[in-house]
Motif scaffolding. Structure first.
Motif, mmCIF file in Angstrom:
data_model
loop_
_atom_site.group_PDB
_atom_site.id
_atom_site.type_symbol
_atom_site.label_atom_id
_atom_site.label_comp_id
_atom_site.label_asym_id
_atom_site.label_seq_id
_atom_site.Cartn_x
_atom_site.Cartn_y
_atom_site.Cartn_z
ATOM 1 N N LEU A 104 0.844 -1.198 0.000
ATOM 2 C CA LEU A 104 0.000 0.000 0.000
ATOM 3 C C LEU A 104 0.876 1.244 0.000
ATOM 4 C CD1 LEU A 104 -2.735 -1.183 2.542
ATOM 5 C CD2 LEU A 104 -2.725 -1.371 0.040
ATOM 6 N N THR A 105 1.448 1.547 -1.174
ATOM 7 C CA THR A 105 2.218 2.777 -1.354
ATOM 8 C C THR A 105 1.677 3.502 -2.579
ATOM 9 O OG1 THR A 105 3.921 1.622 -2.637
ATOM 10 C CG2 THR A 105 4.287 1.837 -0.270
ATOM 11 N N TYR A 106 1.820 4.850 -2.564
ATOM 12 C CA TYR A 106 1.087 5.673 -3.531
ATOM 13 C C TYR A 106 1.961 6.655 -4.291
ATOM 14 C CZ TYR A 106 -2.277 3.898 -0.169
ATOM 15 O OH TYR A 106 -2.980 3.075 0.666
ATOM 16 N N GLU B 299 -6.490 -7.685 -7.418
ATOM 17 C CA GLU B 299 -7.359 -7.258 -6.310
ATOM 18 C C GLU B 299 -6.641 -6.250 -5.428
ATOM 19 O OE1 GLU B 299 -10.444 -7.964 -5.814
ATOM 20 O OE2 GLU B 299 -10.815 -9.650 -7.158
ATOM 21 N N ILE B 300 -5.355 -6.482 -5.190
ATOM 22 C CA ILE B 300 -4.564 -5.522 -4.413
ATOM 23 C C ILE B 300 -4.546 -4.170 -5.117
ATOM 24 C CG2 ILE B 300 -2.233 -4.919 -3.654
ATOM 25 C CD1 ILE B 300 -1.716 -7.834 -3.118
ATOM 26 N N ALA B 301 -4.323 -4.176 -6.412
ATOM 27 C CA ALA B 301 -4.267 -2.933 -7.177
ATOM 28 C C ALA B 301 -5.590 -2.177 -7.095
ATOM 29 C CB ALA B 301 -3.914 -3.229 -8.631
ATOM 30 N N ARG B 302 -6.694 -2.902 -7.161
ATOM 31 C CA ARG B 302 -8.021 -2.270 -7.071
ATOM 32 C C ARG B 302 -8.217 -1.612 -5.707
ATOM 33 N NH1 ARG B 302 -12.801 -3.790 -4.930
ATOM 34 N NH2 ARG B 302 -12.036 -5.875 -4.431
ATOM 35 N N MET B 303 -7.867 -2.319 -4.640
ATOM 36 C CA MET B 303 -8.022 -1.753 -3.294
ATOM 37 C C MET B 303 -7.064 -0.588 -3.082
ATOM 38 S SD MET B 303 -8.810 -5.078 -0.837
ATOM 39 C CE MET B 303 -7.615 -6.240 -1.507
ATOM 40 N N ARG B 304 -5.839 -0.720 -3.602
ATOM 41 C CA ARG B 304 -4.863 0.359 -3.455
ATOM 42 C C ARG B 304 -5.351 1.644 -4.120
ATOM 43 N NH1 ARG B 304 -0.305 -2.264 -4.766
ATOM 44 N NH2 ARG B 304 -0.686 -1.988 -6.979
ATOM 45 N N GLU B 305 -5.964 1.543 -5.281
ATOM 46 C CA GLU B 305 -6.489 2.717 -5.968
ATOM 47 C C GLU B 305 -7.616 3.362 -5.170
ATOM 48 O OE1 GLU B 305 -7.111 5.868 -8.065
ATOM 49 O OE2 GLU B 305 -5.371 4.548 -8.331
ATOM 50 N N ALA B 306 -8.463 2.538 -4.558
ATOM 51 C CA ALA B 306 -9.539 3.087 -3.722
ATOM 52 C C ALA B 306 -8.969 3.815 -2.507
ATOM 53 C CB ALA B 306 -10.484 1.963 -3.279
ATOM 54 N N TYR B 307 -7.954 3.224 -1.872
ATOM 55 C CA TYR B 307 -7.317 3.900 -0.737
ATOM 56 C C TYR B 307 -6.693 5.227 -1.175
ATOM 57 C CZ TYR B 307 -7.633 -0.508 1.923
ATOM 58 O OH TYR B 307 -8.069 -1.635 2.572
ATOM 59 N N ASN B 308 -6.078 5.215 -2.340
ATOM 60 C CA ASN B 308 -5.424 6.428 -2.828
ATOM 61 C C ASN B 308 -6.442 7.544 -3.061
ATOM 62 O OD1 ASN B 308 -3.268 8.020 -3.636
ATOM 63 N ND2 ASN B 308 -3.305 7.269 -5.738
ATOM 64 N N GLN B 309 -7.590 7.189 -3.587
ATOM 65 C CA GLN B 309 -8.656 8.170 -3.787
ATOM 66 C C GLN B 309 -9.081 8.767 -2.441
ATOM 67 O OE1 GLN B 309 -12.231 6.527 -5.492
ATOM 68 N NE2 GLN B 309 -13.146 8.526 -5.903
ATOM 69 N N PHE C 152 -2.666 3.162 5.234
ATOM 70 C CA PHE C 152 -3.941 3.863 5.003
ATOM 71 C C PHE C 152 -4.290 4.754 6.191
ATOM 72 C CE2 PHE C 152 -5.293 -0.815 5.321
ATOM 73 C CZ PHE C 152 -5.322 -0.846 6.710
ATOM 74 N N TYR C 153 -3.282 5.556 6.574
ATOM 75 C CA TYR C 153 -3.447 6.503 7.678
ATOM 76 C C TYR C 153 -2.943 7.886 7.266
ATOM 77 C CZ TYR C 153 -3.379 1.973 9.997
ATOM 78 O OH TYR C 153 -3.612 0.669 10.340
ATOM 79 N N ILE C 154 -3.527 8.871 7.913
ATOM 80 C CA ILE C 154 -3.090 10.246 7.747
ATOM 81 C C ILE C 154 -2.872 10.800 9.150
ATOM 82 C CG2 ILE C 154 -5.403 11.300 7.697
ATOM 83 C CD1 ILE C 154 -4.359 12.853 5.178
ATOM 84 N N PHE C 155 -1.876 11.673 9.325
ATOM 85 C CA PHE C 155 -1.415 12.039 10.667
ATOM 86 C C PHE C 155 -1.334 13.563 10.803
ATOM 87 C CE2 PHE C 155 1.895 11.482 14.151
ATOM 88 C CZ PHE C 155 1.093 10.707 14.982
ATOM 89 N N PRO C 156 -2.492 14.231 10.842
ATOM 90 C CA PRO C 156 -2.486 15.694 10.880
ATOM 91 C C PRO C 156 -1.980 16.254 12.207
ATOM 92 C CG PRO C 156 -4.724 14.846 11.095
ATOM 93 C CD PRO C 156 -3.854 13.672 10.779
ATOM 94 N N ASN C 157 -1.421 17.453 12.117
ATOM 95 C CA ASN C 157 -0.904 18.179 13.279
ATOM 96 C C ASN C 157 -2.023 19.056 13.836
ATOM 97 O OD1 ASN C 157 0.370 20.096 14.970
ATOM 98 N ND2 ASN C 157 2.300 19.859 13.873
ATOM 99 N N ALA D 204 -9.300 3.591 5.919
ATOM 100 C CA ALA D 204 -9.766 2.257 5.528
ATOM 101 C C ALA D 204 -11.287 2.190 5.698
ATOM 102 C CB ALA D 204 -9.078 1.190 6.373
ATOM 103 N N TYR D 205 -11.943 3.234 5.251
ATOM 104 C CA TYR D 205 -13.403 3.361 5.352
ATOM 105 C C TYR D 205 -13.919 3.919 4.034
ATOM 106 C CZ TYR D 205 -12.455 2.857 10.348
ATOM 107 O OH TYR D 205 -12.026 2.389 11.564
ATOM 108 N N SER D 206 -15.216 3.791 3.804
ATOM 109 C CA SER D 206 -15.788 4.234 2.535
ATOM 110 C C SER D 206 -15.742 5.758 2.422
ATOM 111 C CB SER D 206 -17.240 3.764 2.422
ATOM 112 O OG SER D 206 -18.053 4.459 3.347
ATOM 113 N N LEU D 207 -15.764 6.244 1.184
ATOM 114 C CA LEU D 207 -15.805 7.692 0.959
ATOM 115 C C LEU D 207 -17.047 8.307 1.599
ATOM 116 C CD1 LEU D 207 -14.513 8.246 -2.696
ATOM 117 C CD2 LEU D 207 -13.604 9.276 -0.600
ATOM 118 N N GLU D 208 -18.142 7.590 1.584
ATOM 119 C CA GLU D 208 -19.363 8.106 2.213
ATOM 120 C C GLU D 208 -19.153 8.348 3.700
ATOM 121 O OE1 GLU D 208 -24.080 6.821 2.806
ATOM 122 O OE2 GLU D 208 -22.652 5.418 1.916
#
Length: 391
Positions: A210-212, A289-299, A322-327, A369-373
């Motif tokens: 999972l790298t982008y 399948e990995i590529a498909r999930m990776r693209e969704a995470y990237n979005q 699949f984490y973001i670490f805001p200050n 790691a959750y839906s866009l909705e």
């Protein structure tokens, strides 16, 4: 009869519960809450993997495997490592199948540490490293990963932390919770220090798929001189959406693996048989399948970065996991206070950075790691919260 507390192991009692689970447990009892706290893919396990698991049950493949795992699976793992990194492992002596990557970390610590041995642990990082070292009677030596360095391990910081008692370095990249990765060139600088000081490395690469950044993932085992001094930890939970299957693996020098298997056979016996057969299908058939999930995470990653920028919340761009670490330090609250207020007032759960070490103070971890909705609803609530406390 003695007080029951007197019979408990002091080093176990001294361990702190996971800061991730604290907020997750609260969310489960709160109606209408949205949790962005747990690092678990929201995708179903790909069908070819499930189908192979079902087929193995139908065929009655429900017996113990060898302690180190199915030969067929270890051979597939060796092929996977070869095609991803160009590095060869002998399947039957240098690869062990574990109950998740977490068991691999524990086994490495118990196989390699004597009382008083030091282990360098970069933080913020996964919550299990420090407890596993302590339970193996090792001494954790914490190196702070800094935002200005994009939360990468700097060779000069590794140099300063190394002593004659240092046994190995934990290398936690791609990183949980920051999403930071390290390039081949950056890993080479770390390898130079490790070789010069004769350090071993436990490289946790559970998020390697999972790298982008558009480049092939790098591993320290690719650096000359490092394969023979590295225990590589990986698994199926994140890339293949197989968290509940509880399956991982360790690759490394045969003398270390032999001791890890010894502990594994007494504590566990073997990893789940059904999961092992399913994992063979994962490695053979599921790159797409990995590529498909990776693209969704990237979005989702790009969406969160955009929304945080709109809220004027500083956040470096994560390139892995699949984490973001805001200050969140500008709000004048501790990470714990920020997360508690956000959960209480807006029913959104994120994890305080301090759950991953004290150097995480001033940050929070948001999992995508959750839906866009779900992310859109959660970010709308976070925006209300931010506007309330902006001044």
């Amino acid at each position: 009869m003695r007080d029951i507390n007197e019979i408990l192991a002091k080093k176990t009692v001294a361990l702190q519960p996971s800061g991730i689970r604290k907020f997750f447990d609260i969310v489960r009892t709160m109606e209408g809450a949205i949790s962005l706290g747990v690092g678990e893919p929201d995708f179903d396990t790909p069908w070819p993997i499930r189908e192979e698991g079902i087929y193995s049950l139908e065929r009655g493949r429900t017996f113990y495997t060898s302690n180190a795992g199915l030969n067929e699976l270890r051979e597939e793992i060796a092929r996977y490592i070869q095609r991803r990194f160009g590095v060869s492992y002998e399947p039957l002596s240098e690869i062990t199948v574990t109950v998740g990557g977490s068991e691999g970390i524990d086994l490495a610590c118990r196989a390699m540490l004597d009382p008083g041995d030091e282990v360098i642990i970069p933080q913020p990082s996964y919550v299990s490293y420090e407890p596993c070292v302590r339970l193996a009677d090792g001494v954790p030596v914490i190196v702070e990963l800094k935002e200005k360095d994009r939360f990468k391990l700097m060779p000069e910081d590794l140099e300063k932390a190394t002593t004659p008692r240092t046994k190995f370095l934990v290398l936690p990249f791609p990183n949980n919770p920051t999403g930071s990765i390290m390039t081949g060139e950056e890993l080479a600088a770390i390898a130079e220090v490790a070789i010069r000081h004769d350090l071993y490395v436990v490289s946790d690469e559970i998020y390697t798929e999972l790298t982008y950044n558009g480049e092939a993932p790098a591993s320290i085992i690719q650096i000359p001189g490092m394969r023979e001094r590295t225990v590589l930890i990986n698994g199926f939970s994140k890339a293949y959406a197989m968290t509940g299957w509880r399956l991982g693996y360790a690759c490394g020098p045969e003398p270390i693996l032999r001791q890890m298997i010894k502990v594994h056979q007494y504590a566990i016996m073997c990893a789940p048989t059904t999961s092992q057969y399913a994992a063979v299908a994962a490695l053979r058939d599921c790159d797409a399948e990995i590529a498909r999930m990776r693209e969704a995470y990237n979005q989702r990653r790009r969406y969160l970065l955009k929304r945080l920028e709109e809220m004027n919340i500083p956040c470096f761009e994560p390139e892995g996991a699949f984490y973001i670490f805001p200050n969140i330090s500008k709000f004048g609250m501790s990470s714990e206070e920020f997360c508690t207020k956000l959960l209480t007032e807006e029913k959104v759960a994120v994890v305080p950075g301090t759950a991953f070490g004290q150097s995480g103070e001033g940050f929070v971890r948001i999992s995508y790691a959750y839906s866009l909705e779900q992310l859109r609803e959660a970010m709308g609530r976070i925006q209300r919260f931010v506007e309330r406390y902006a001044n």
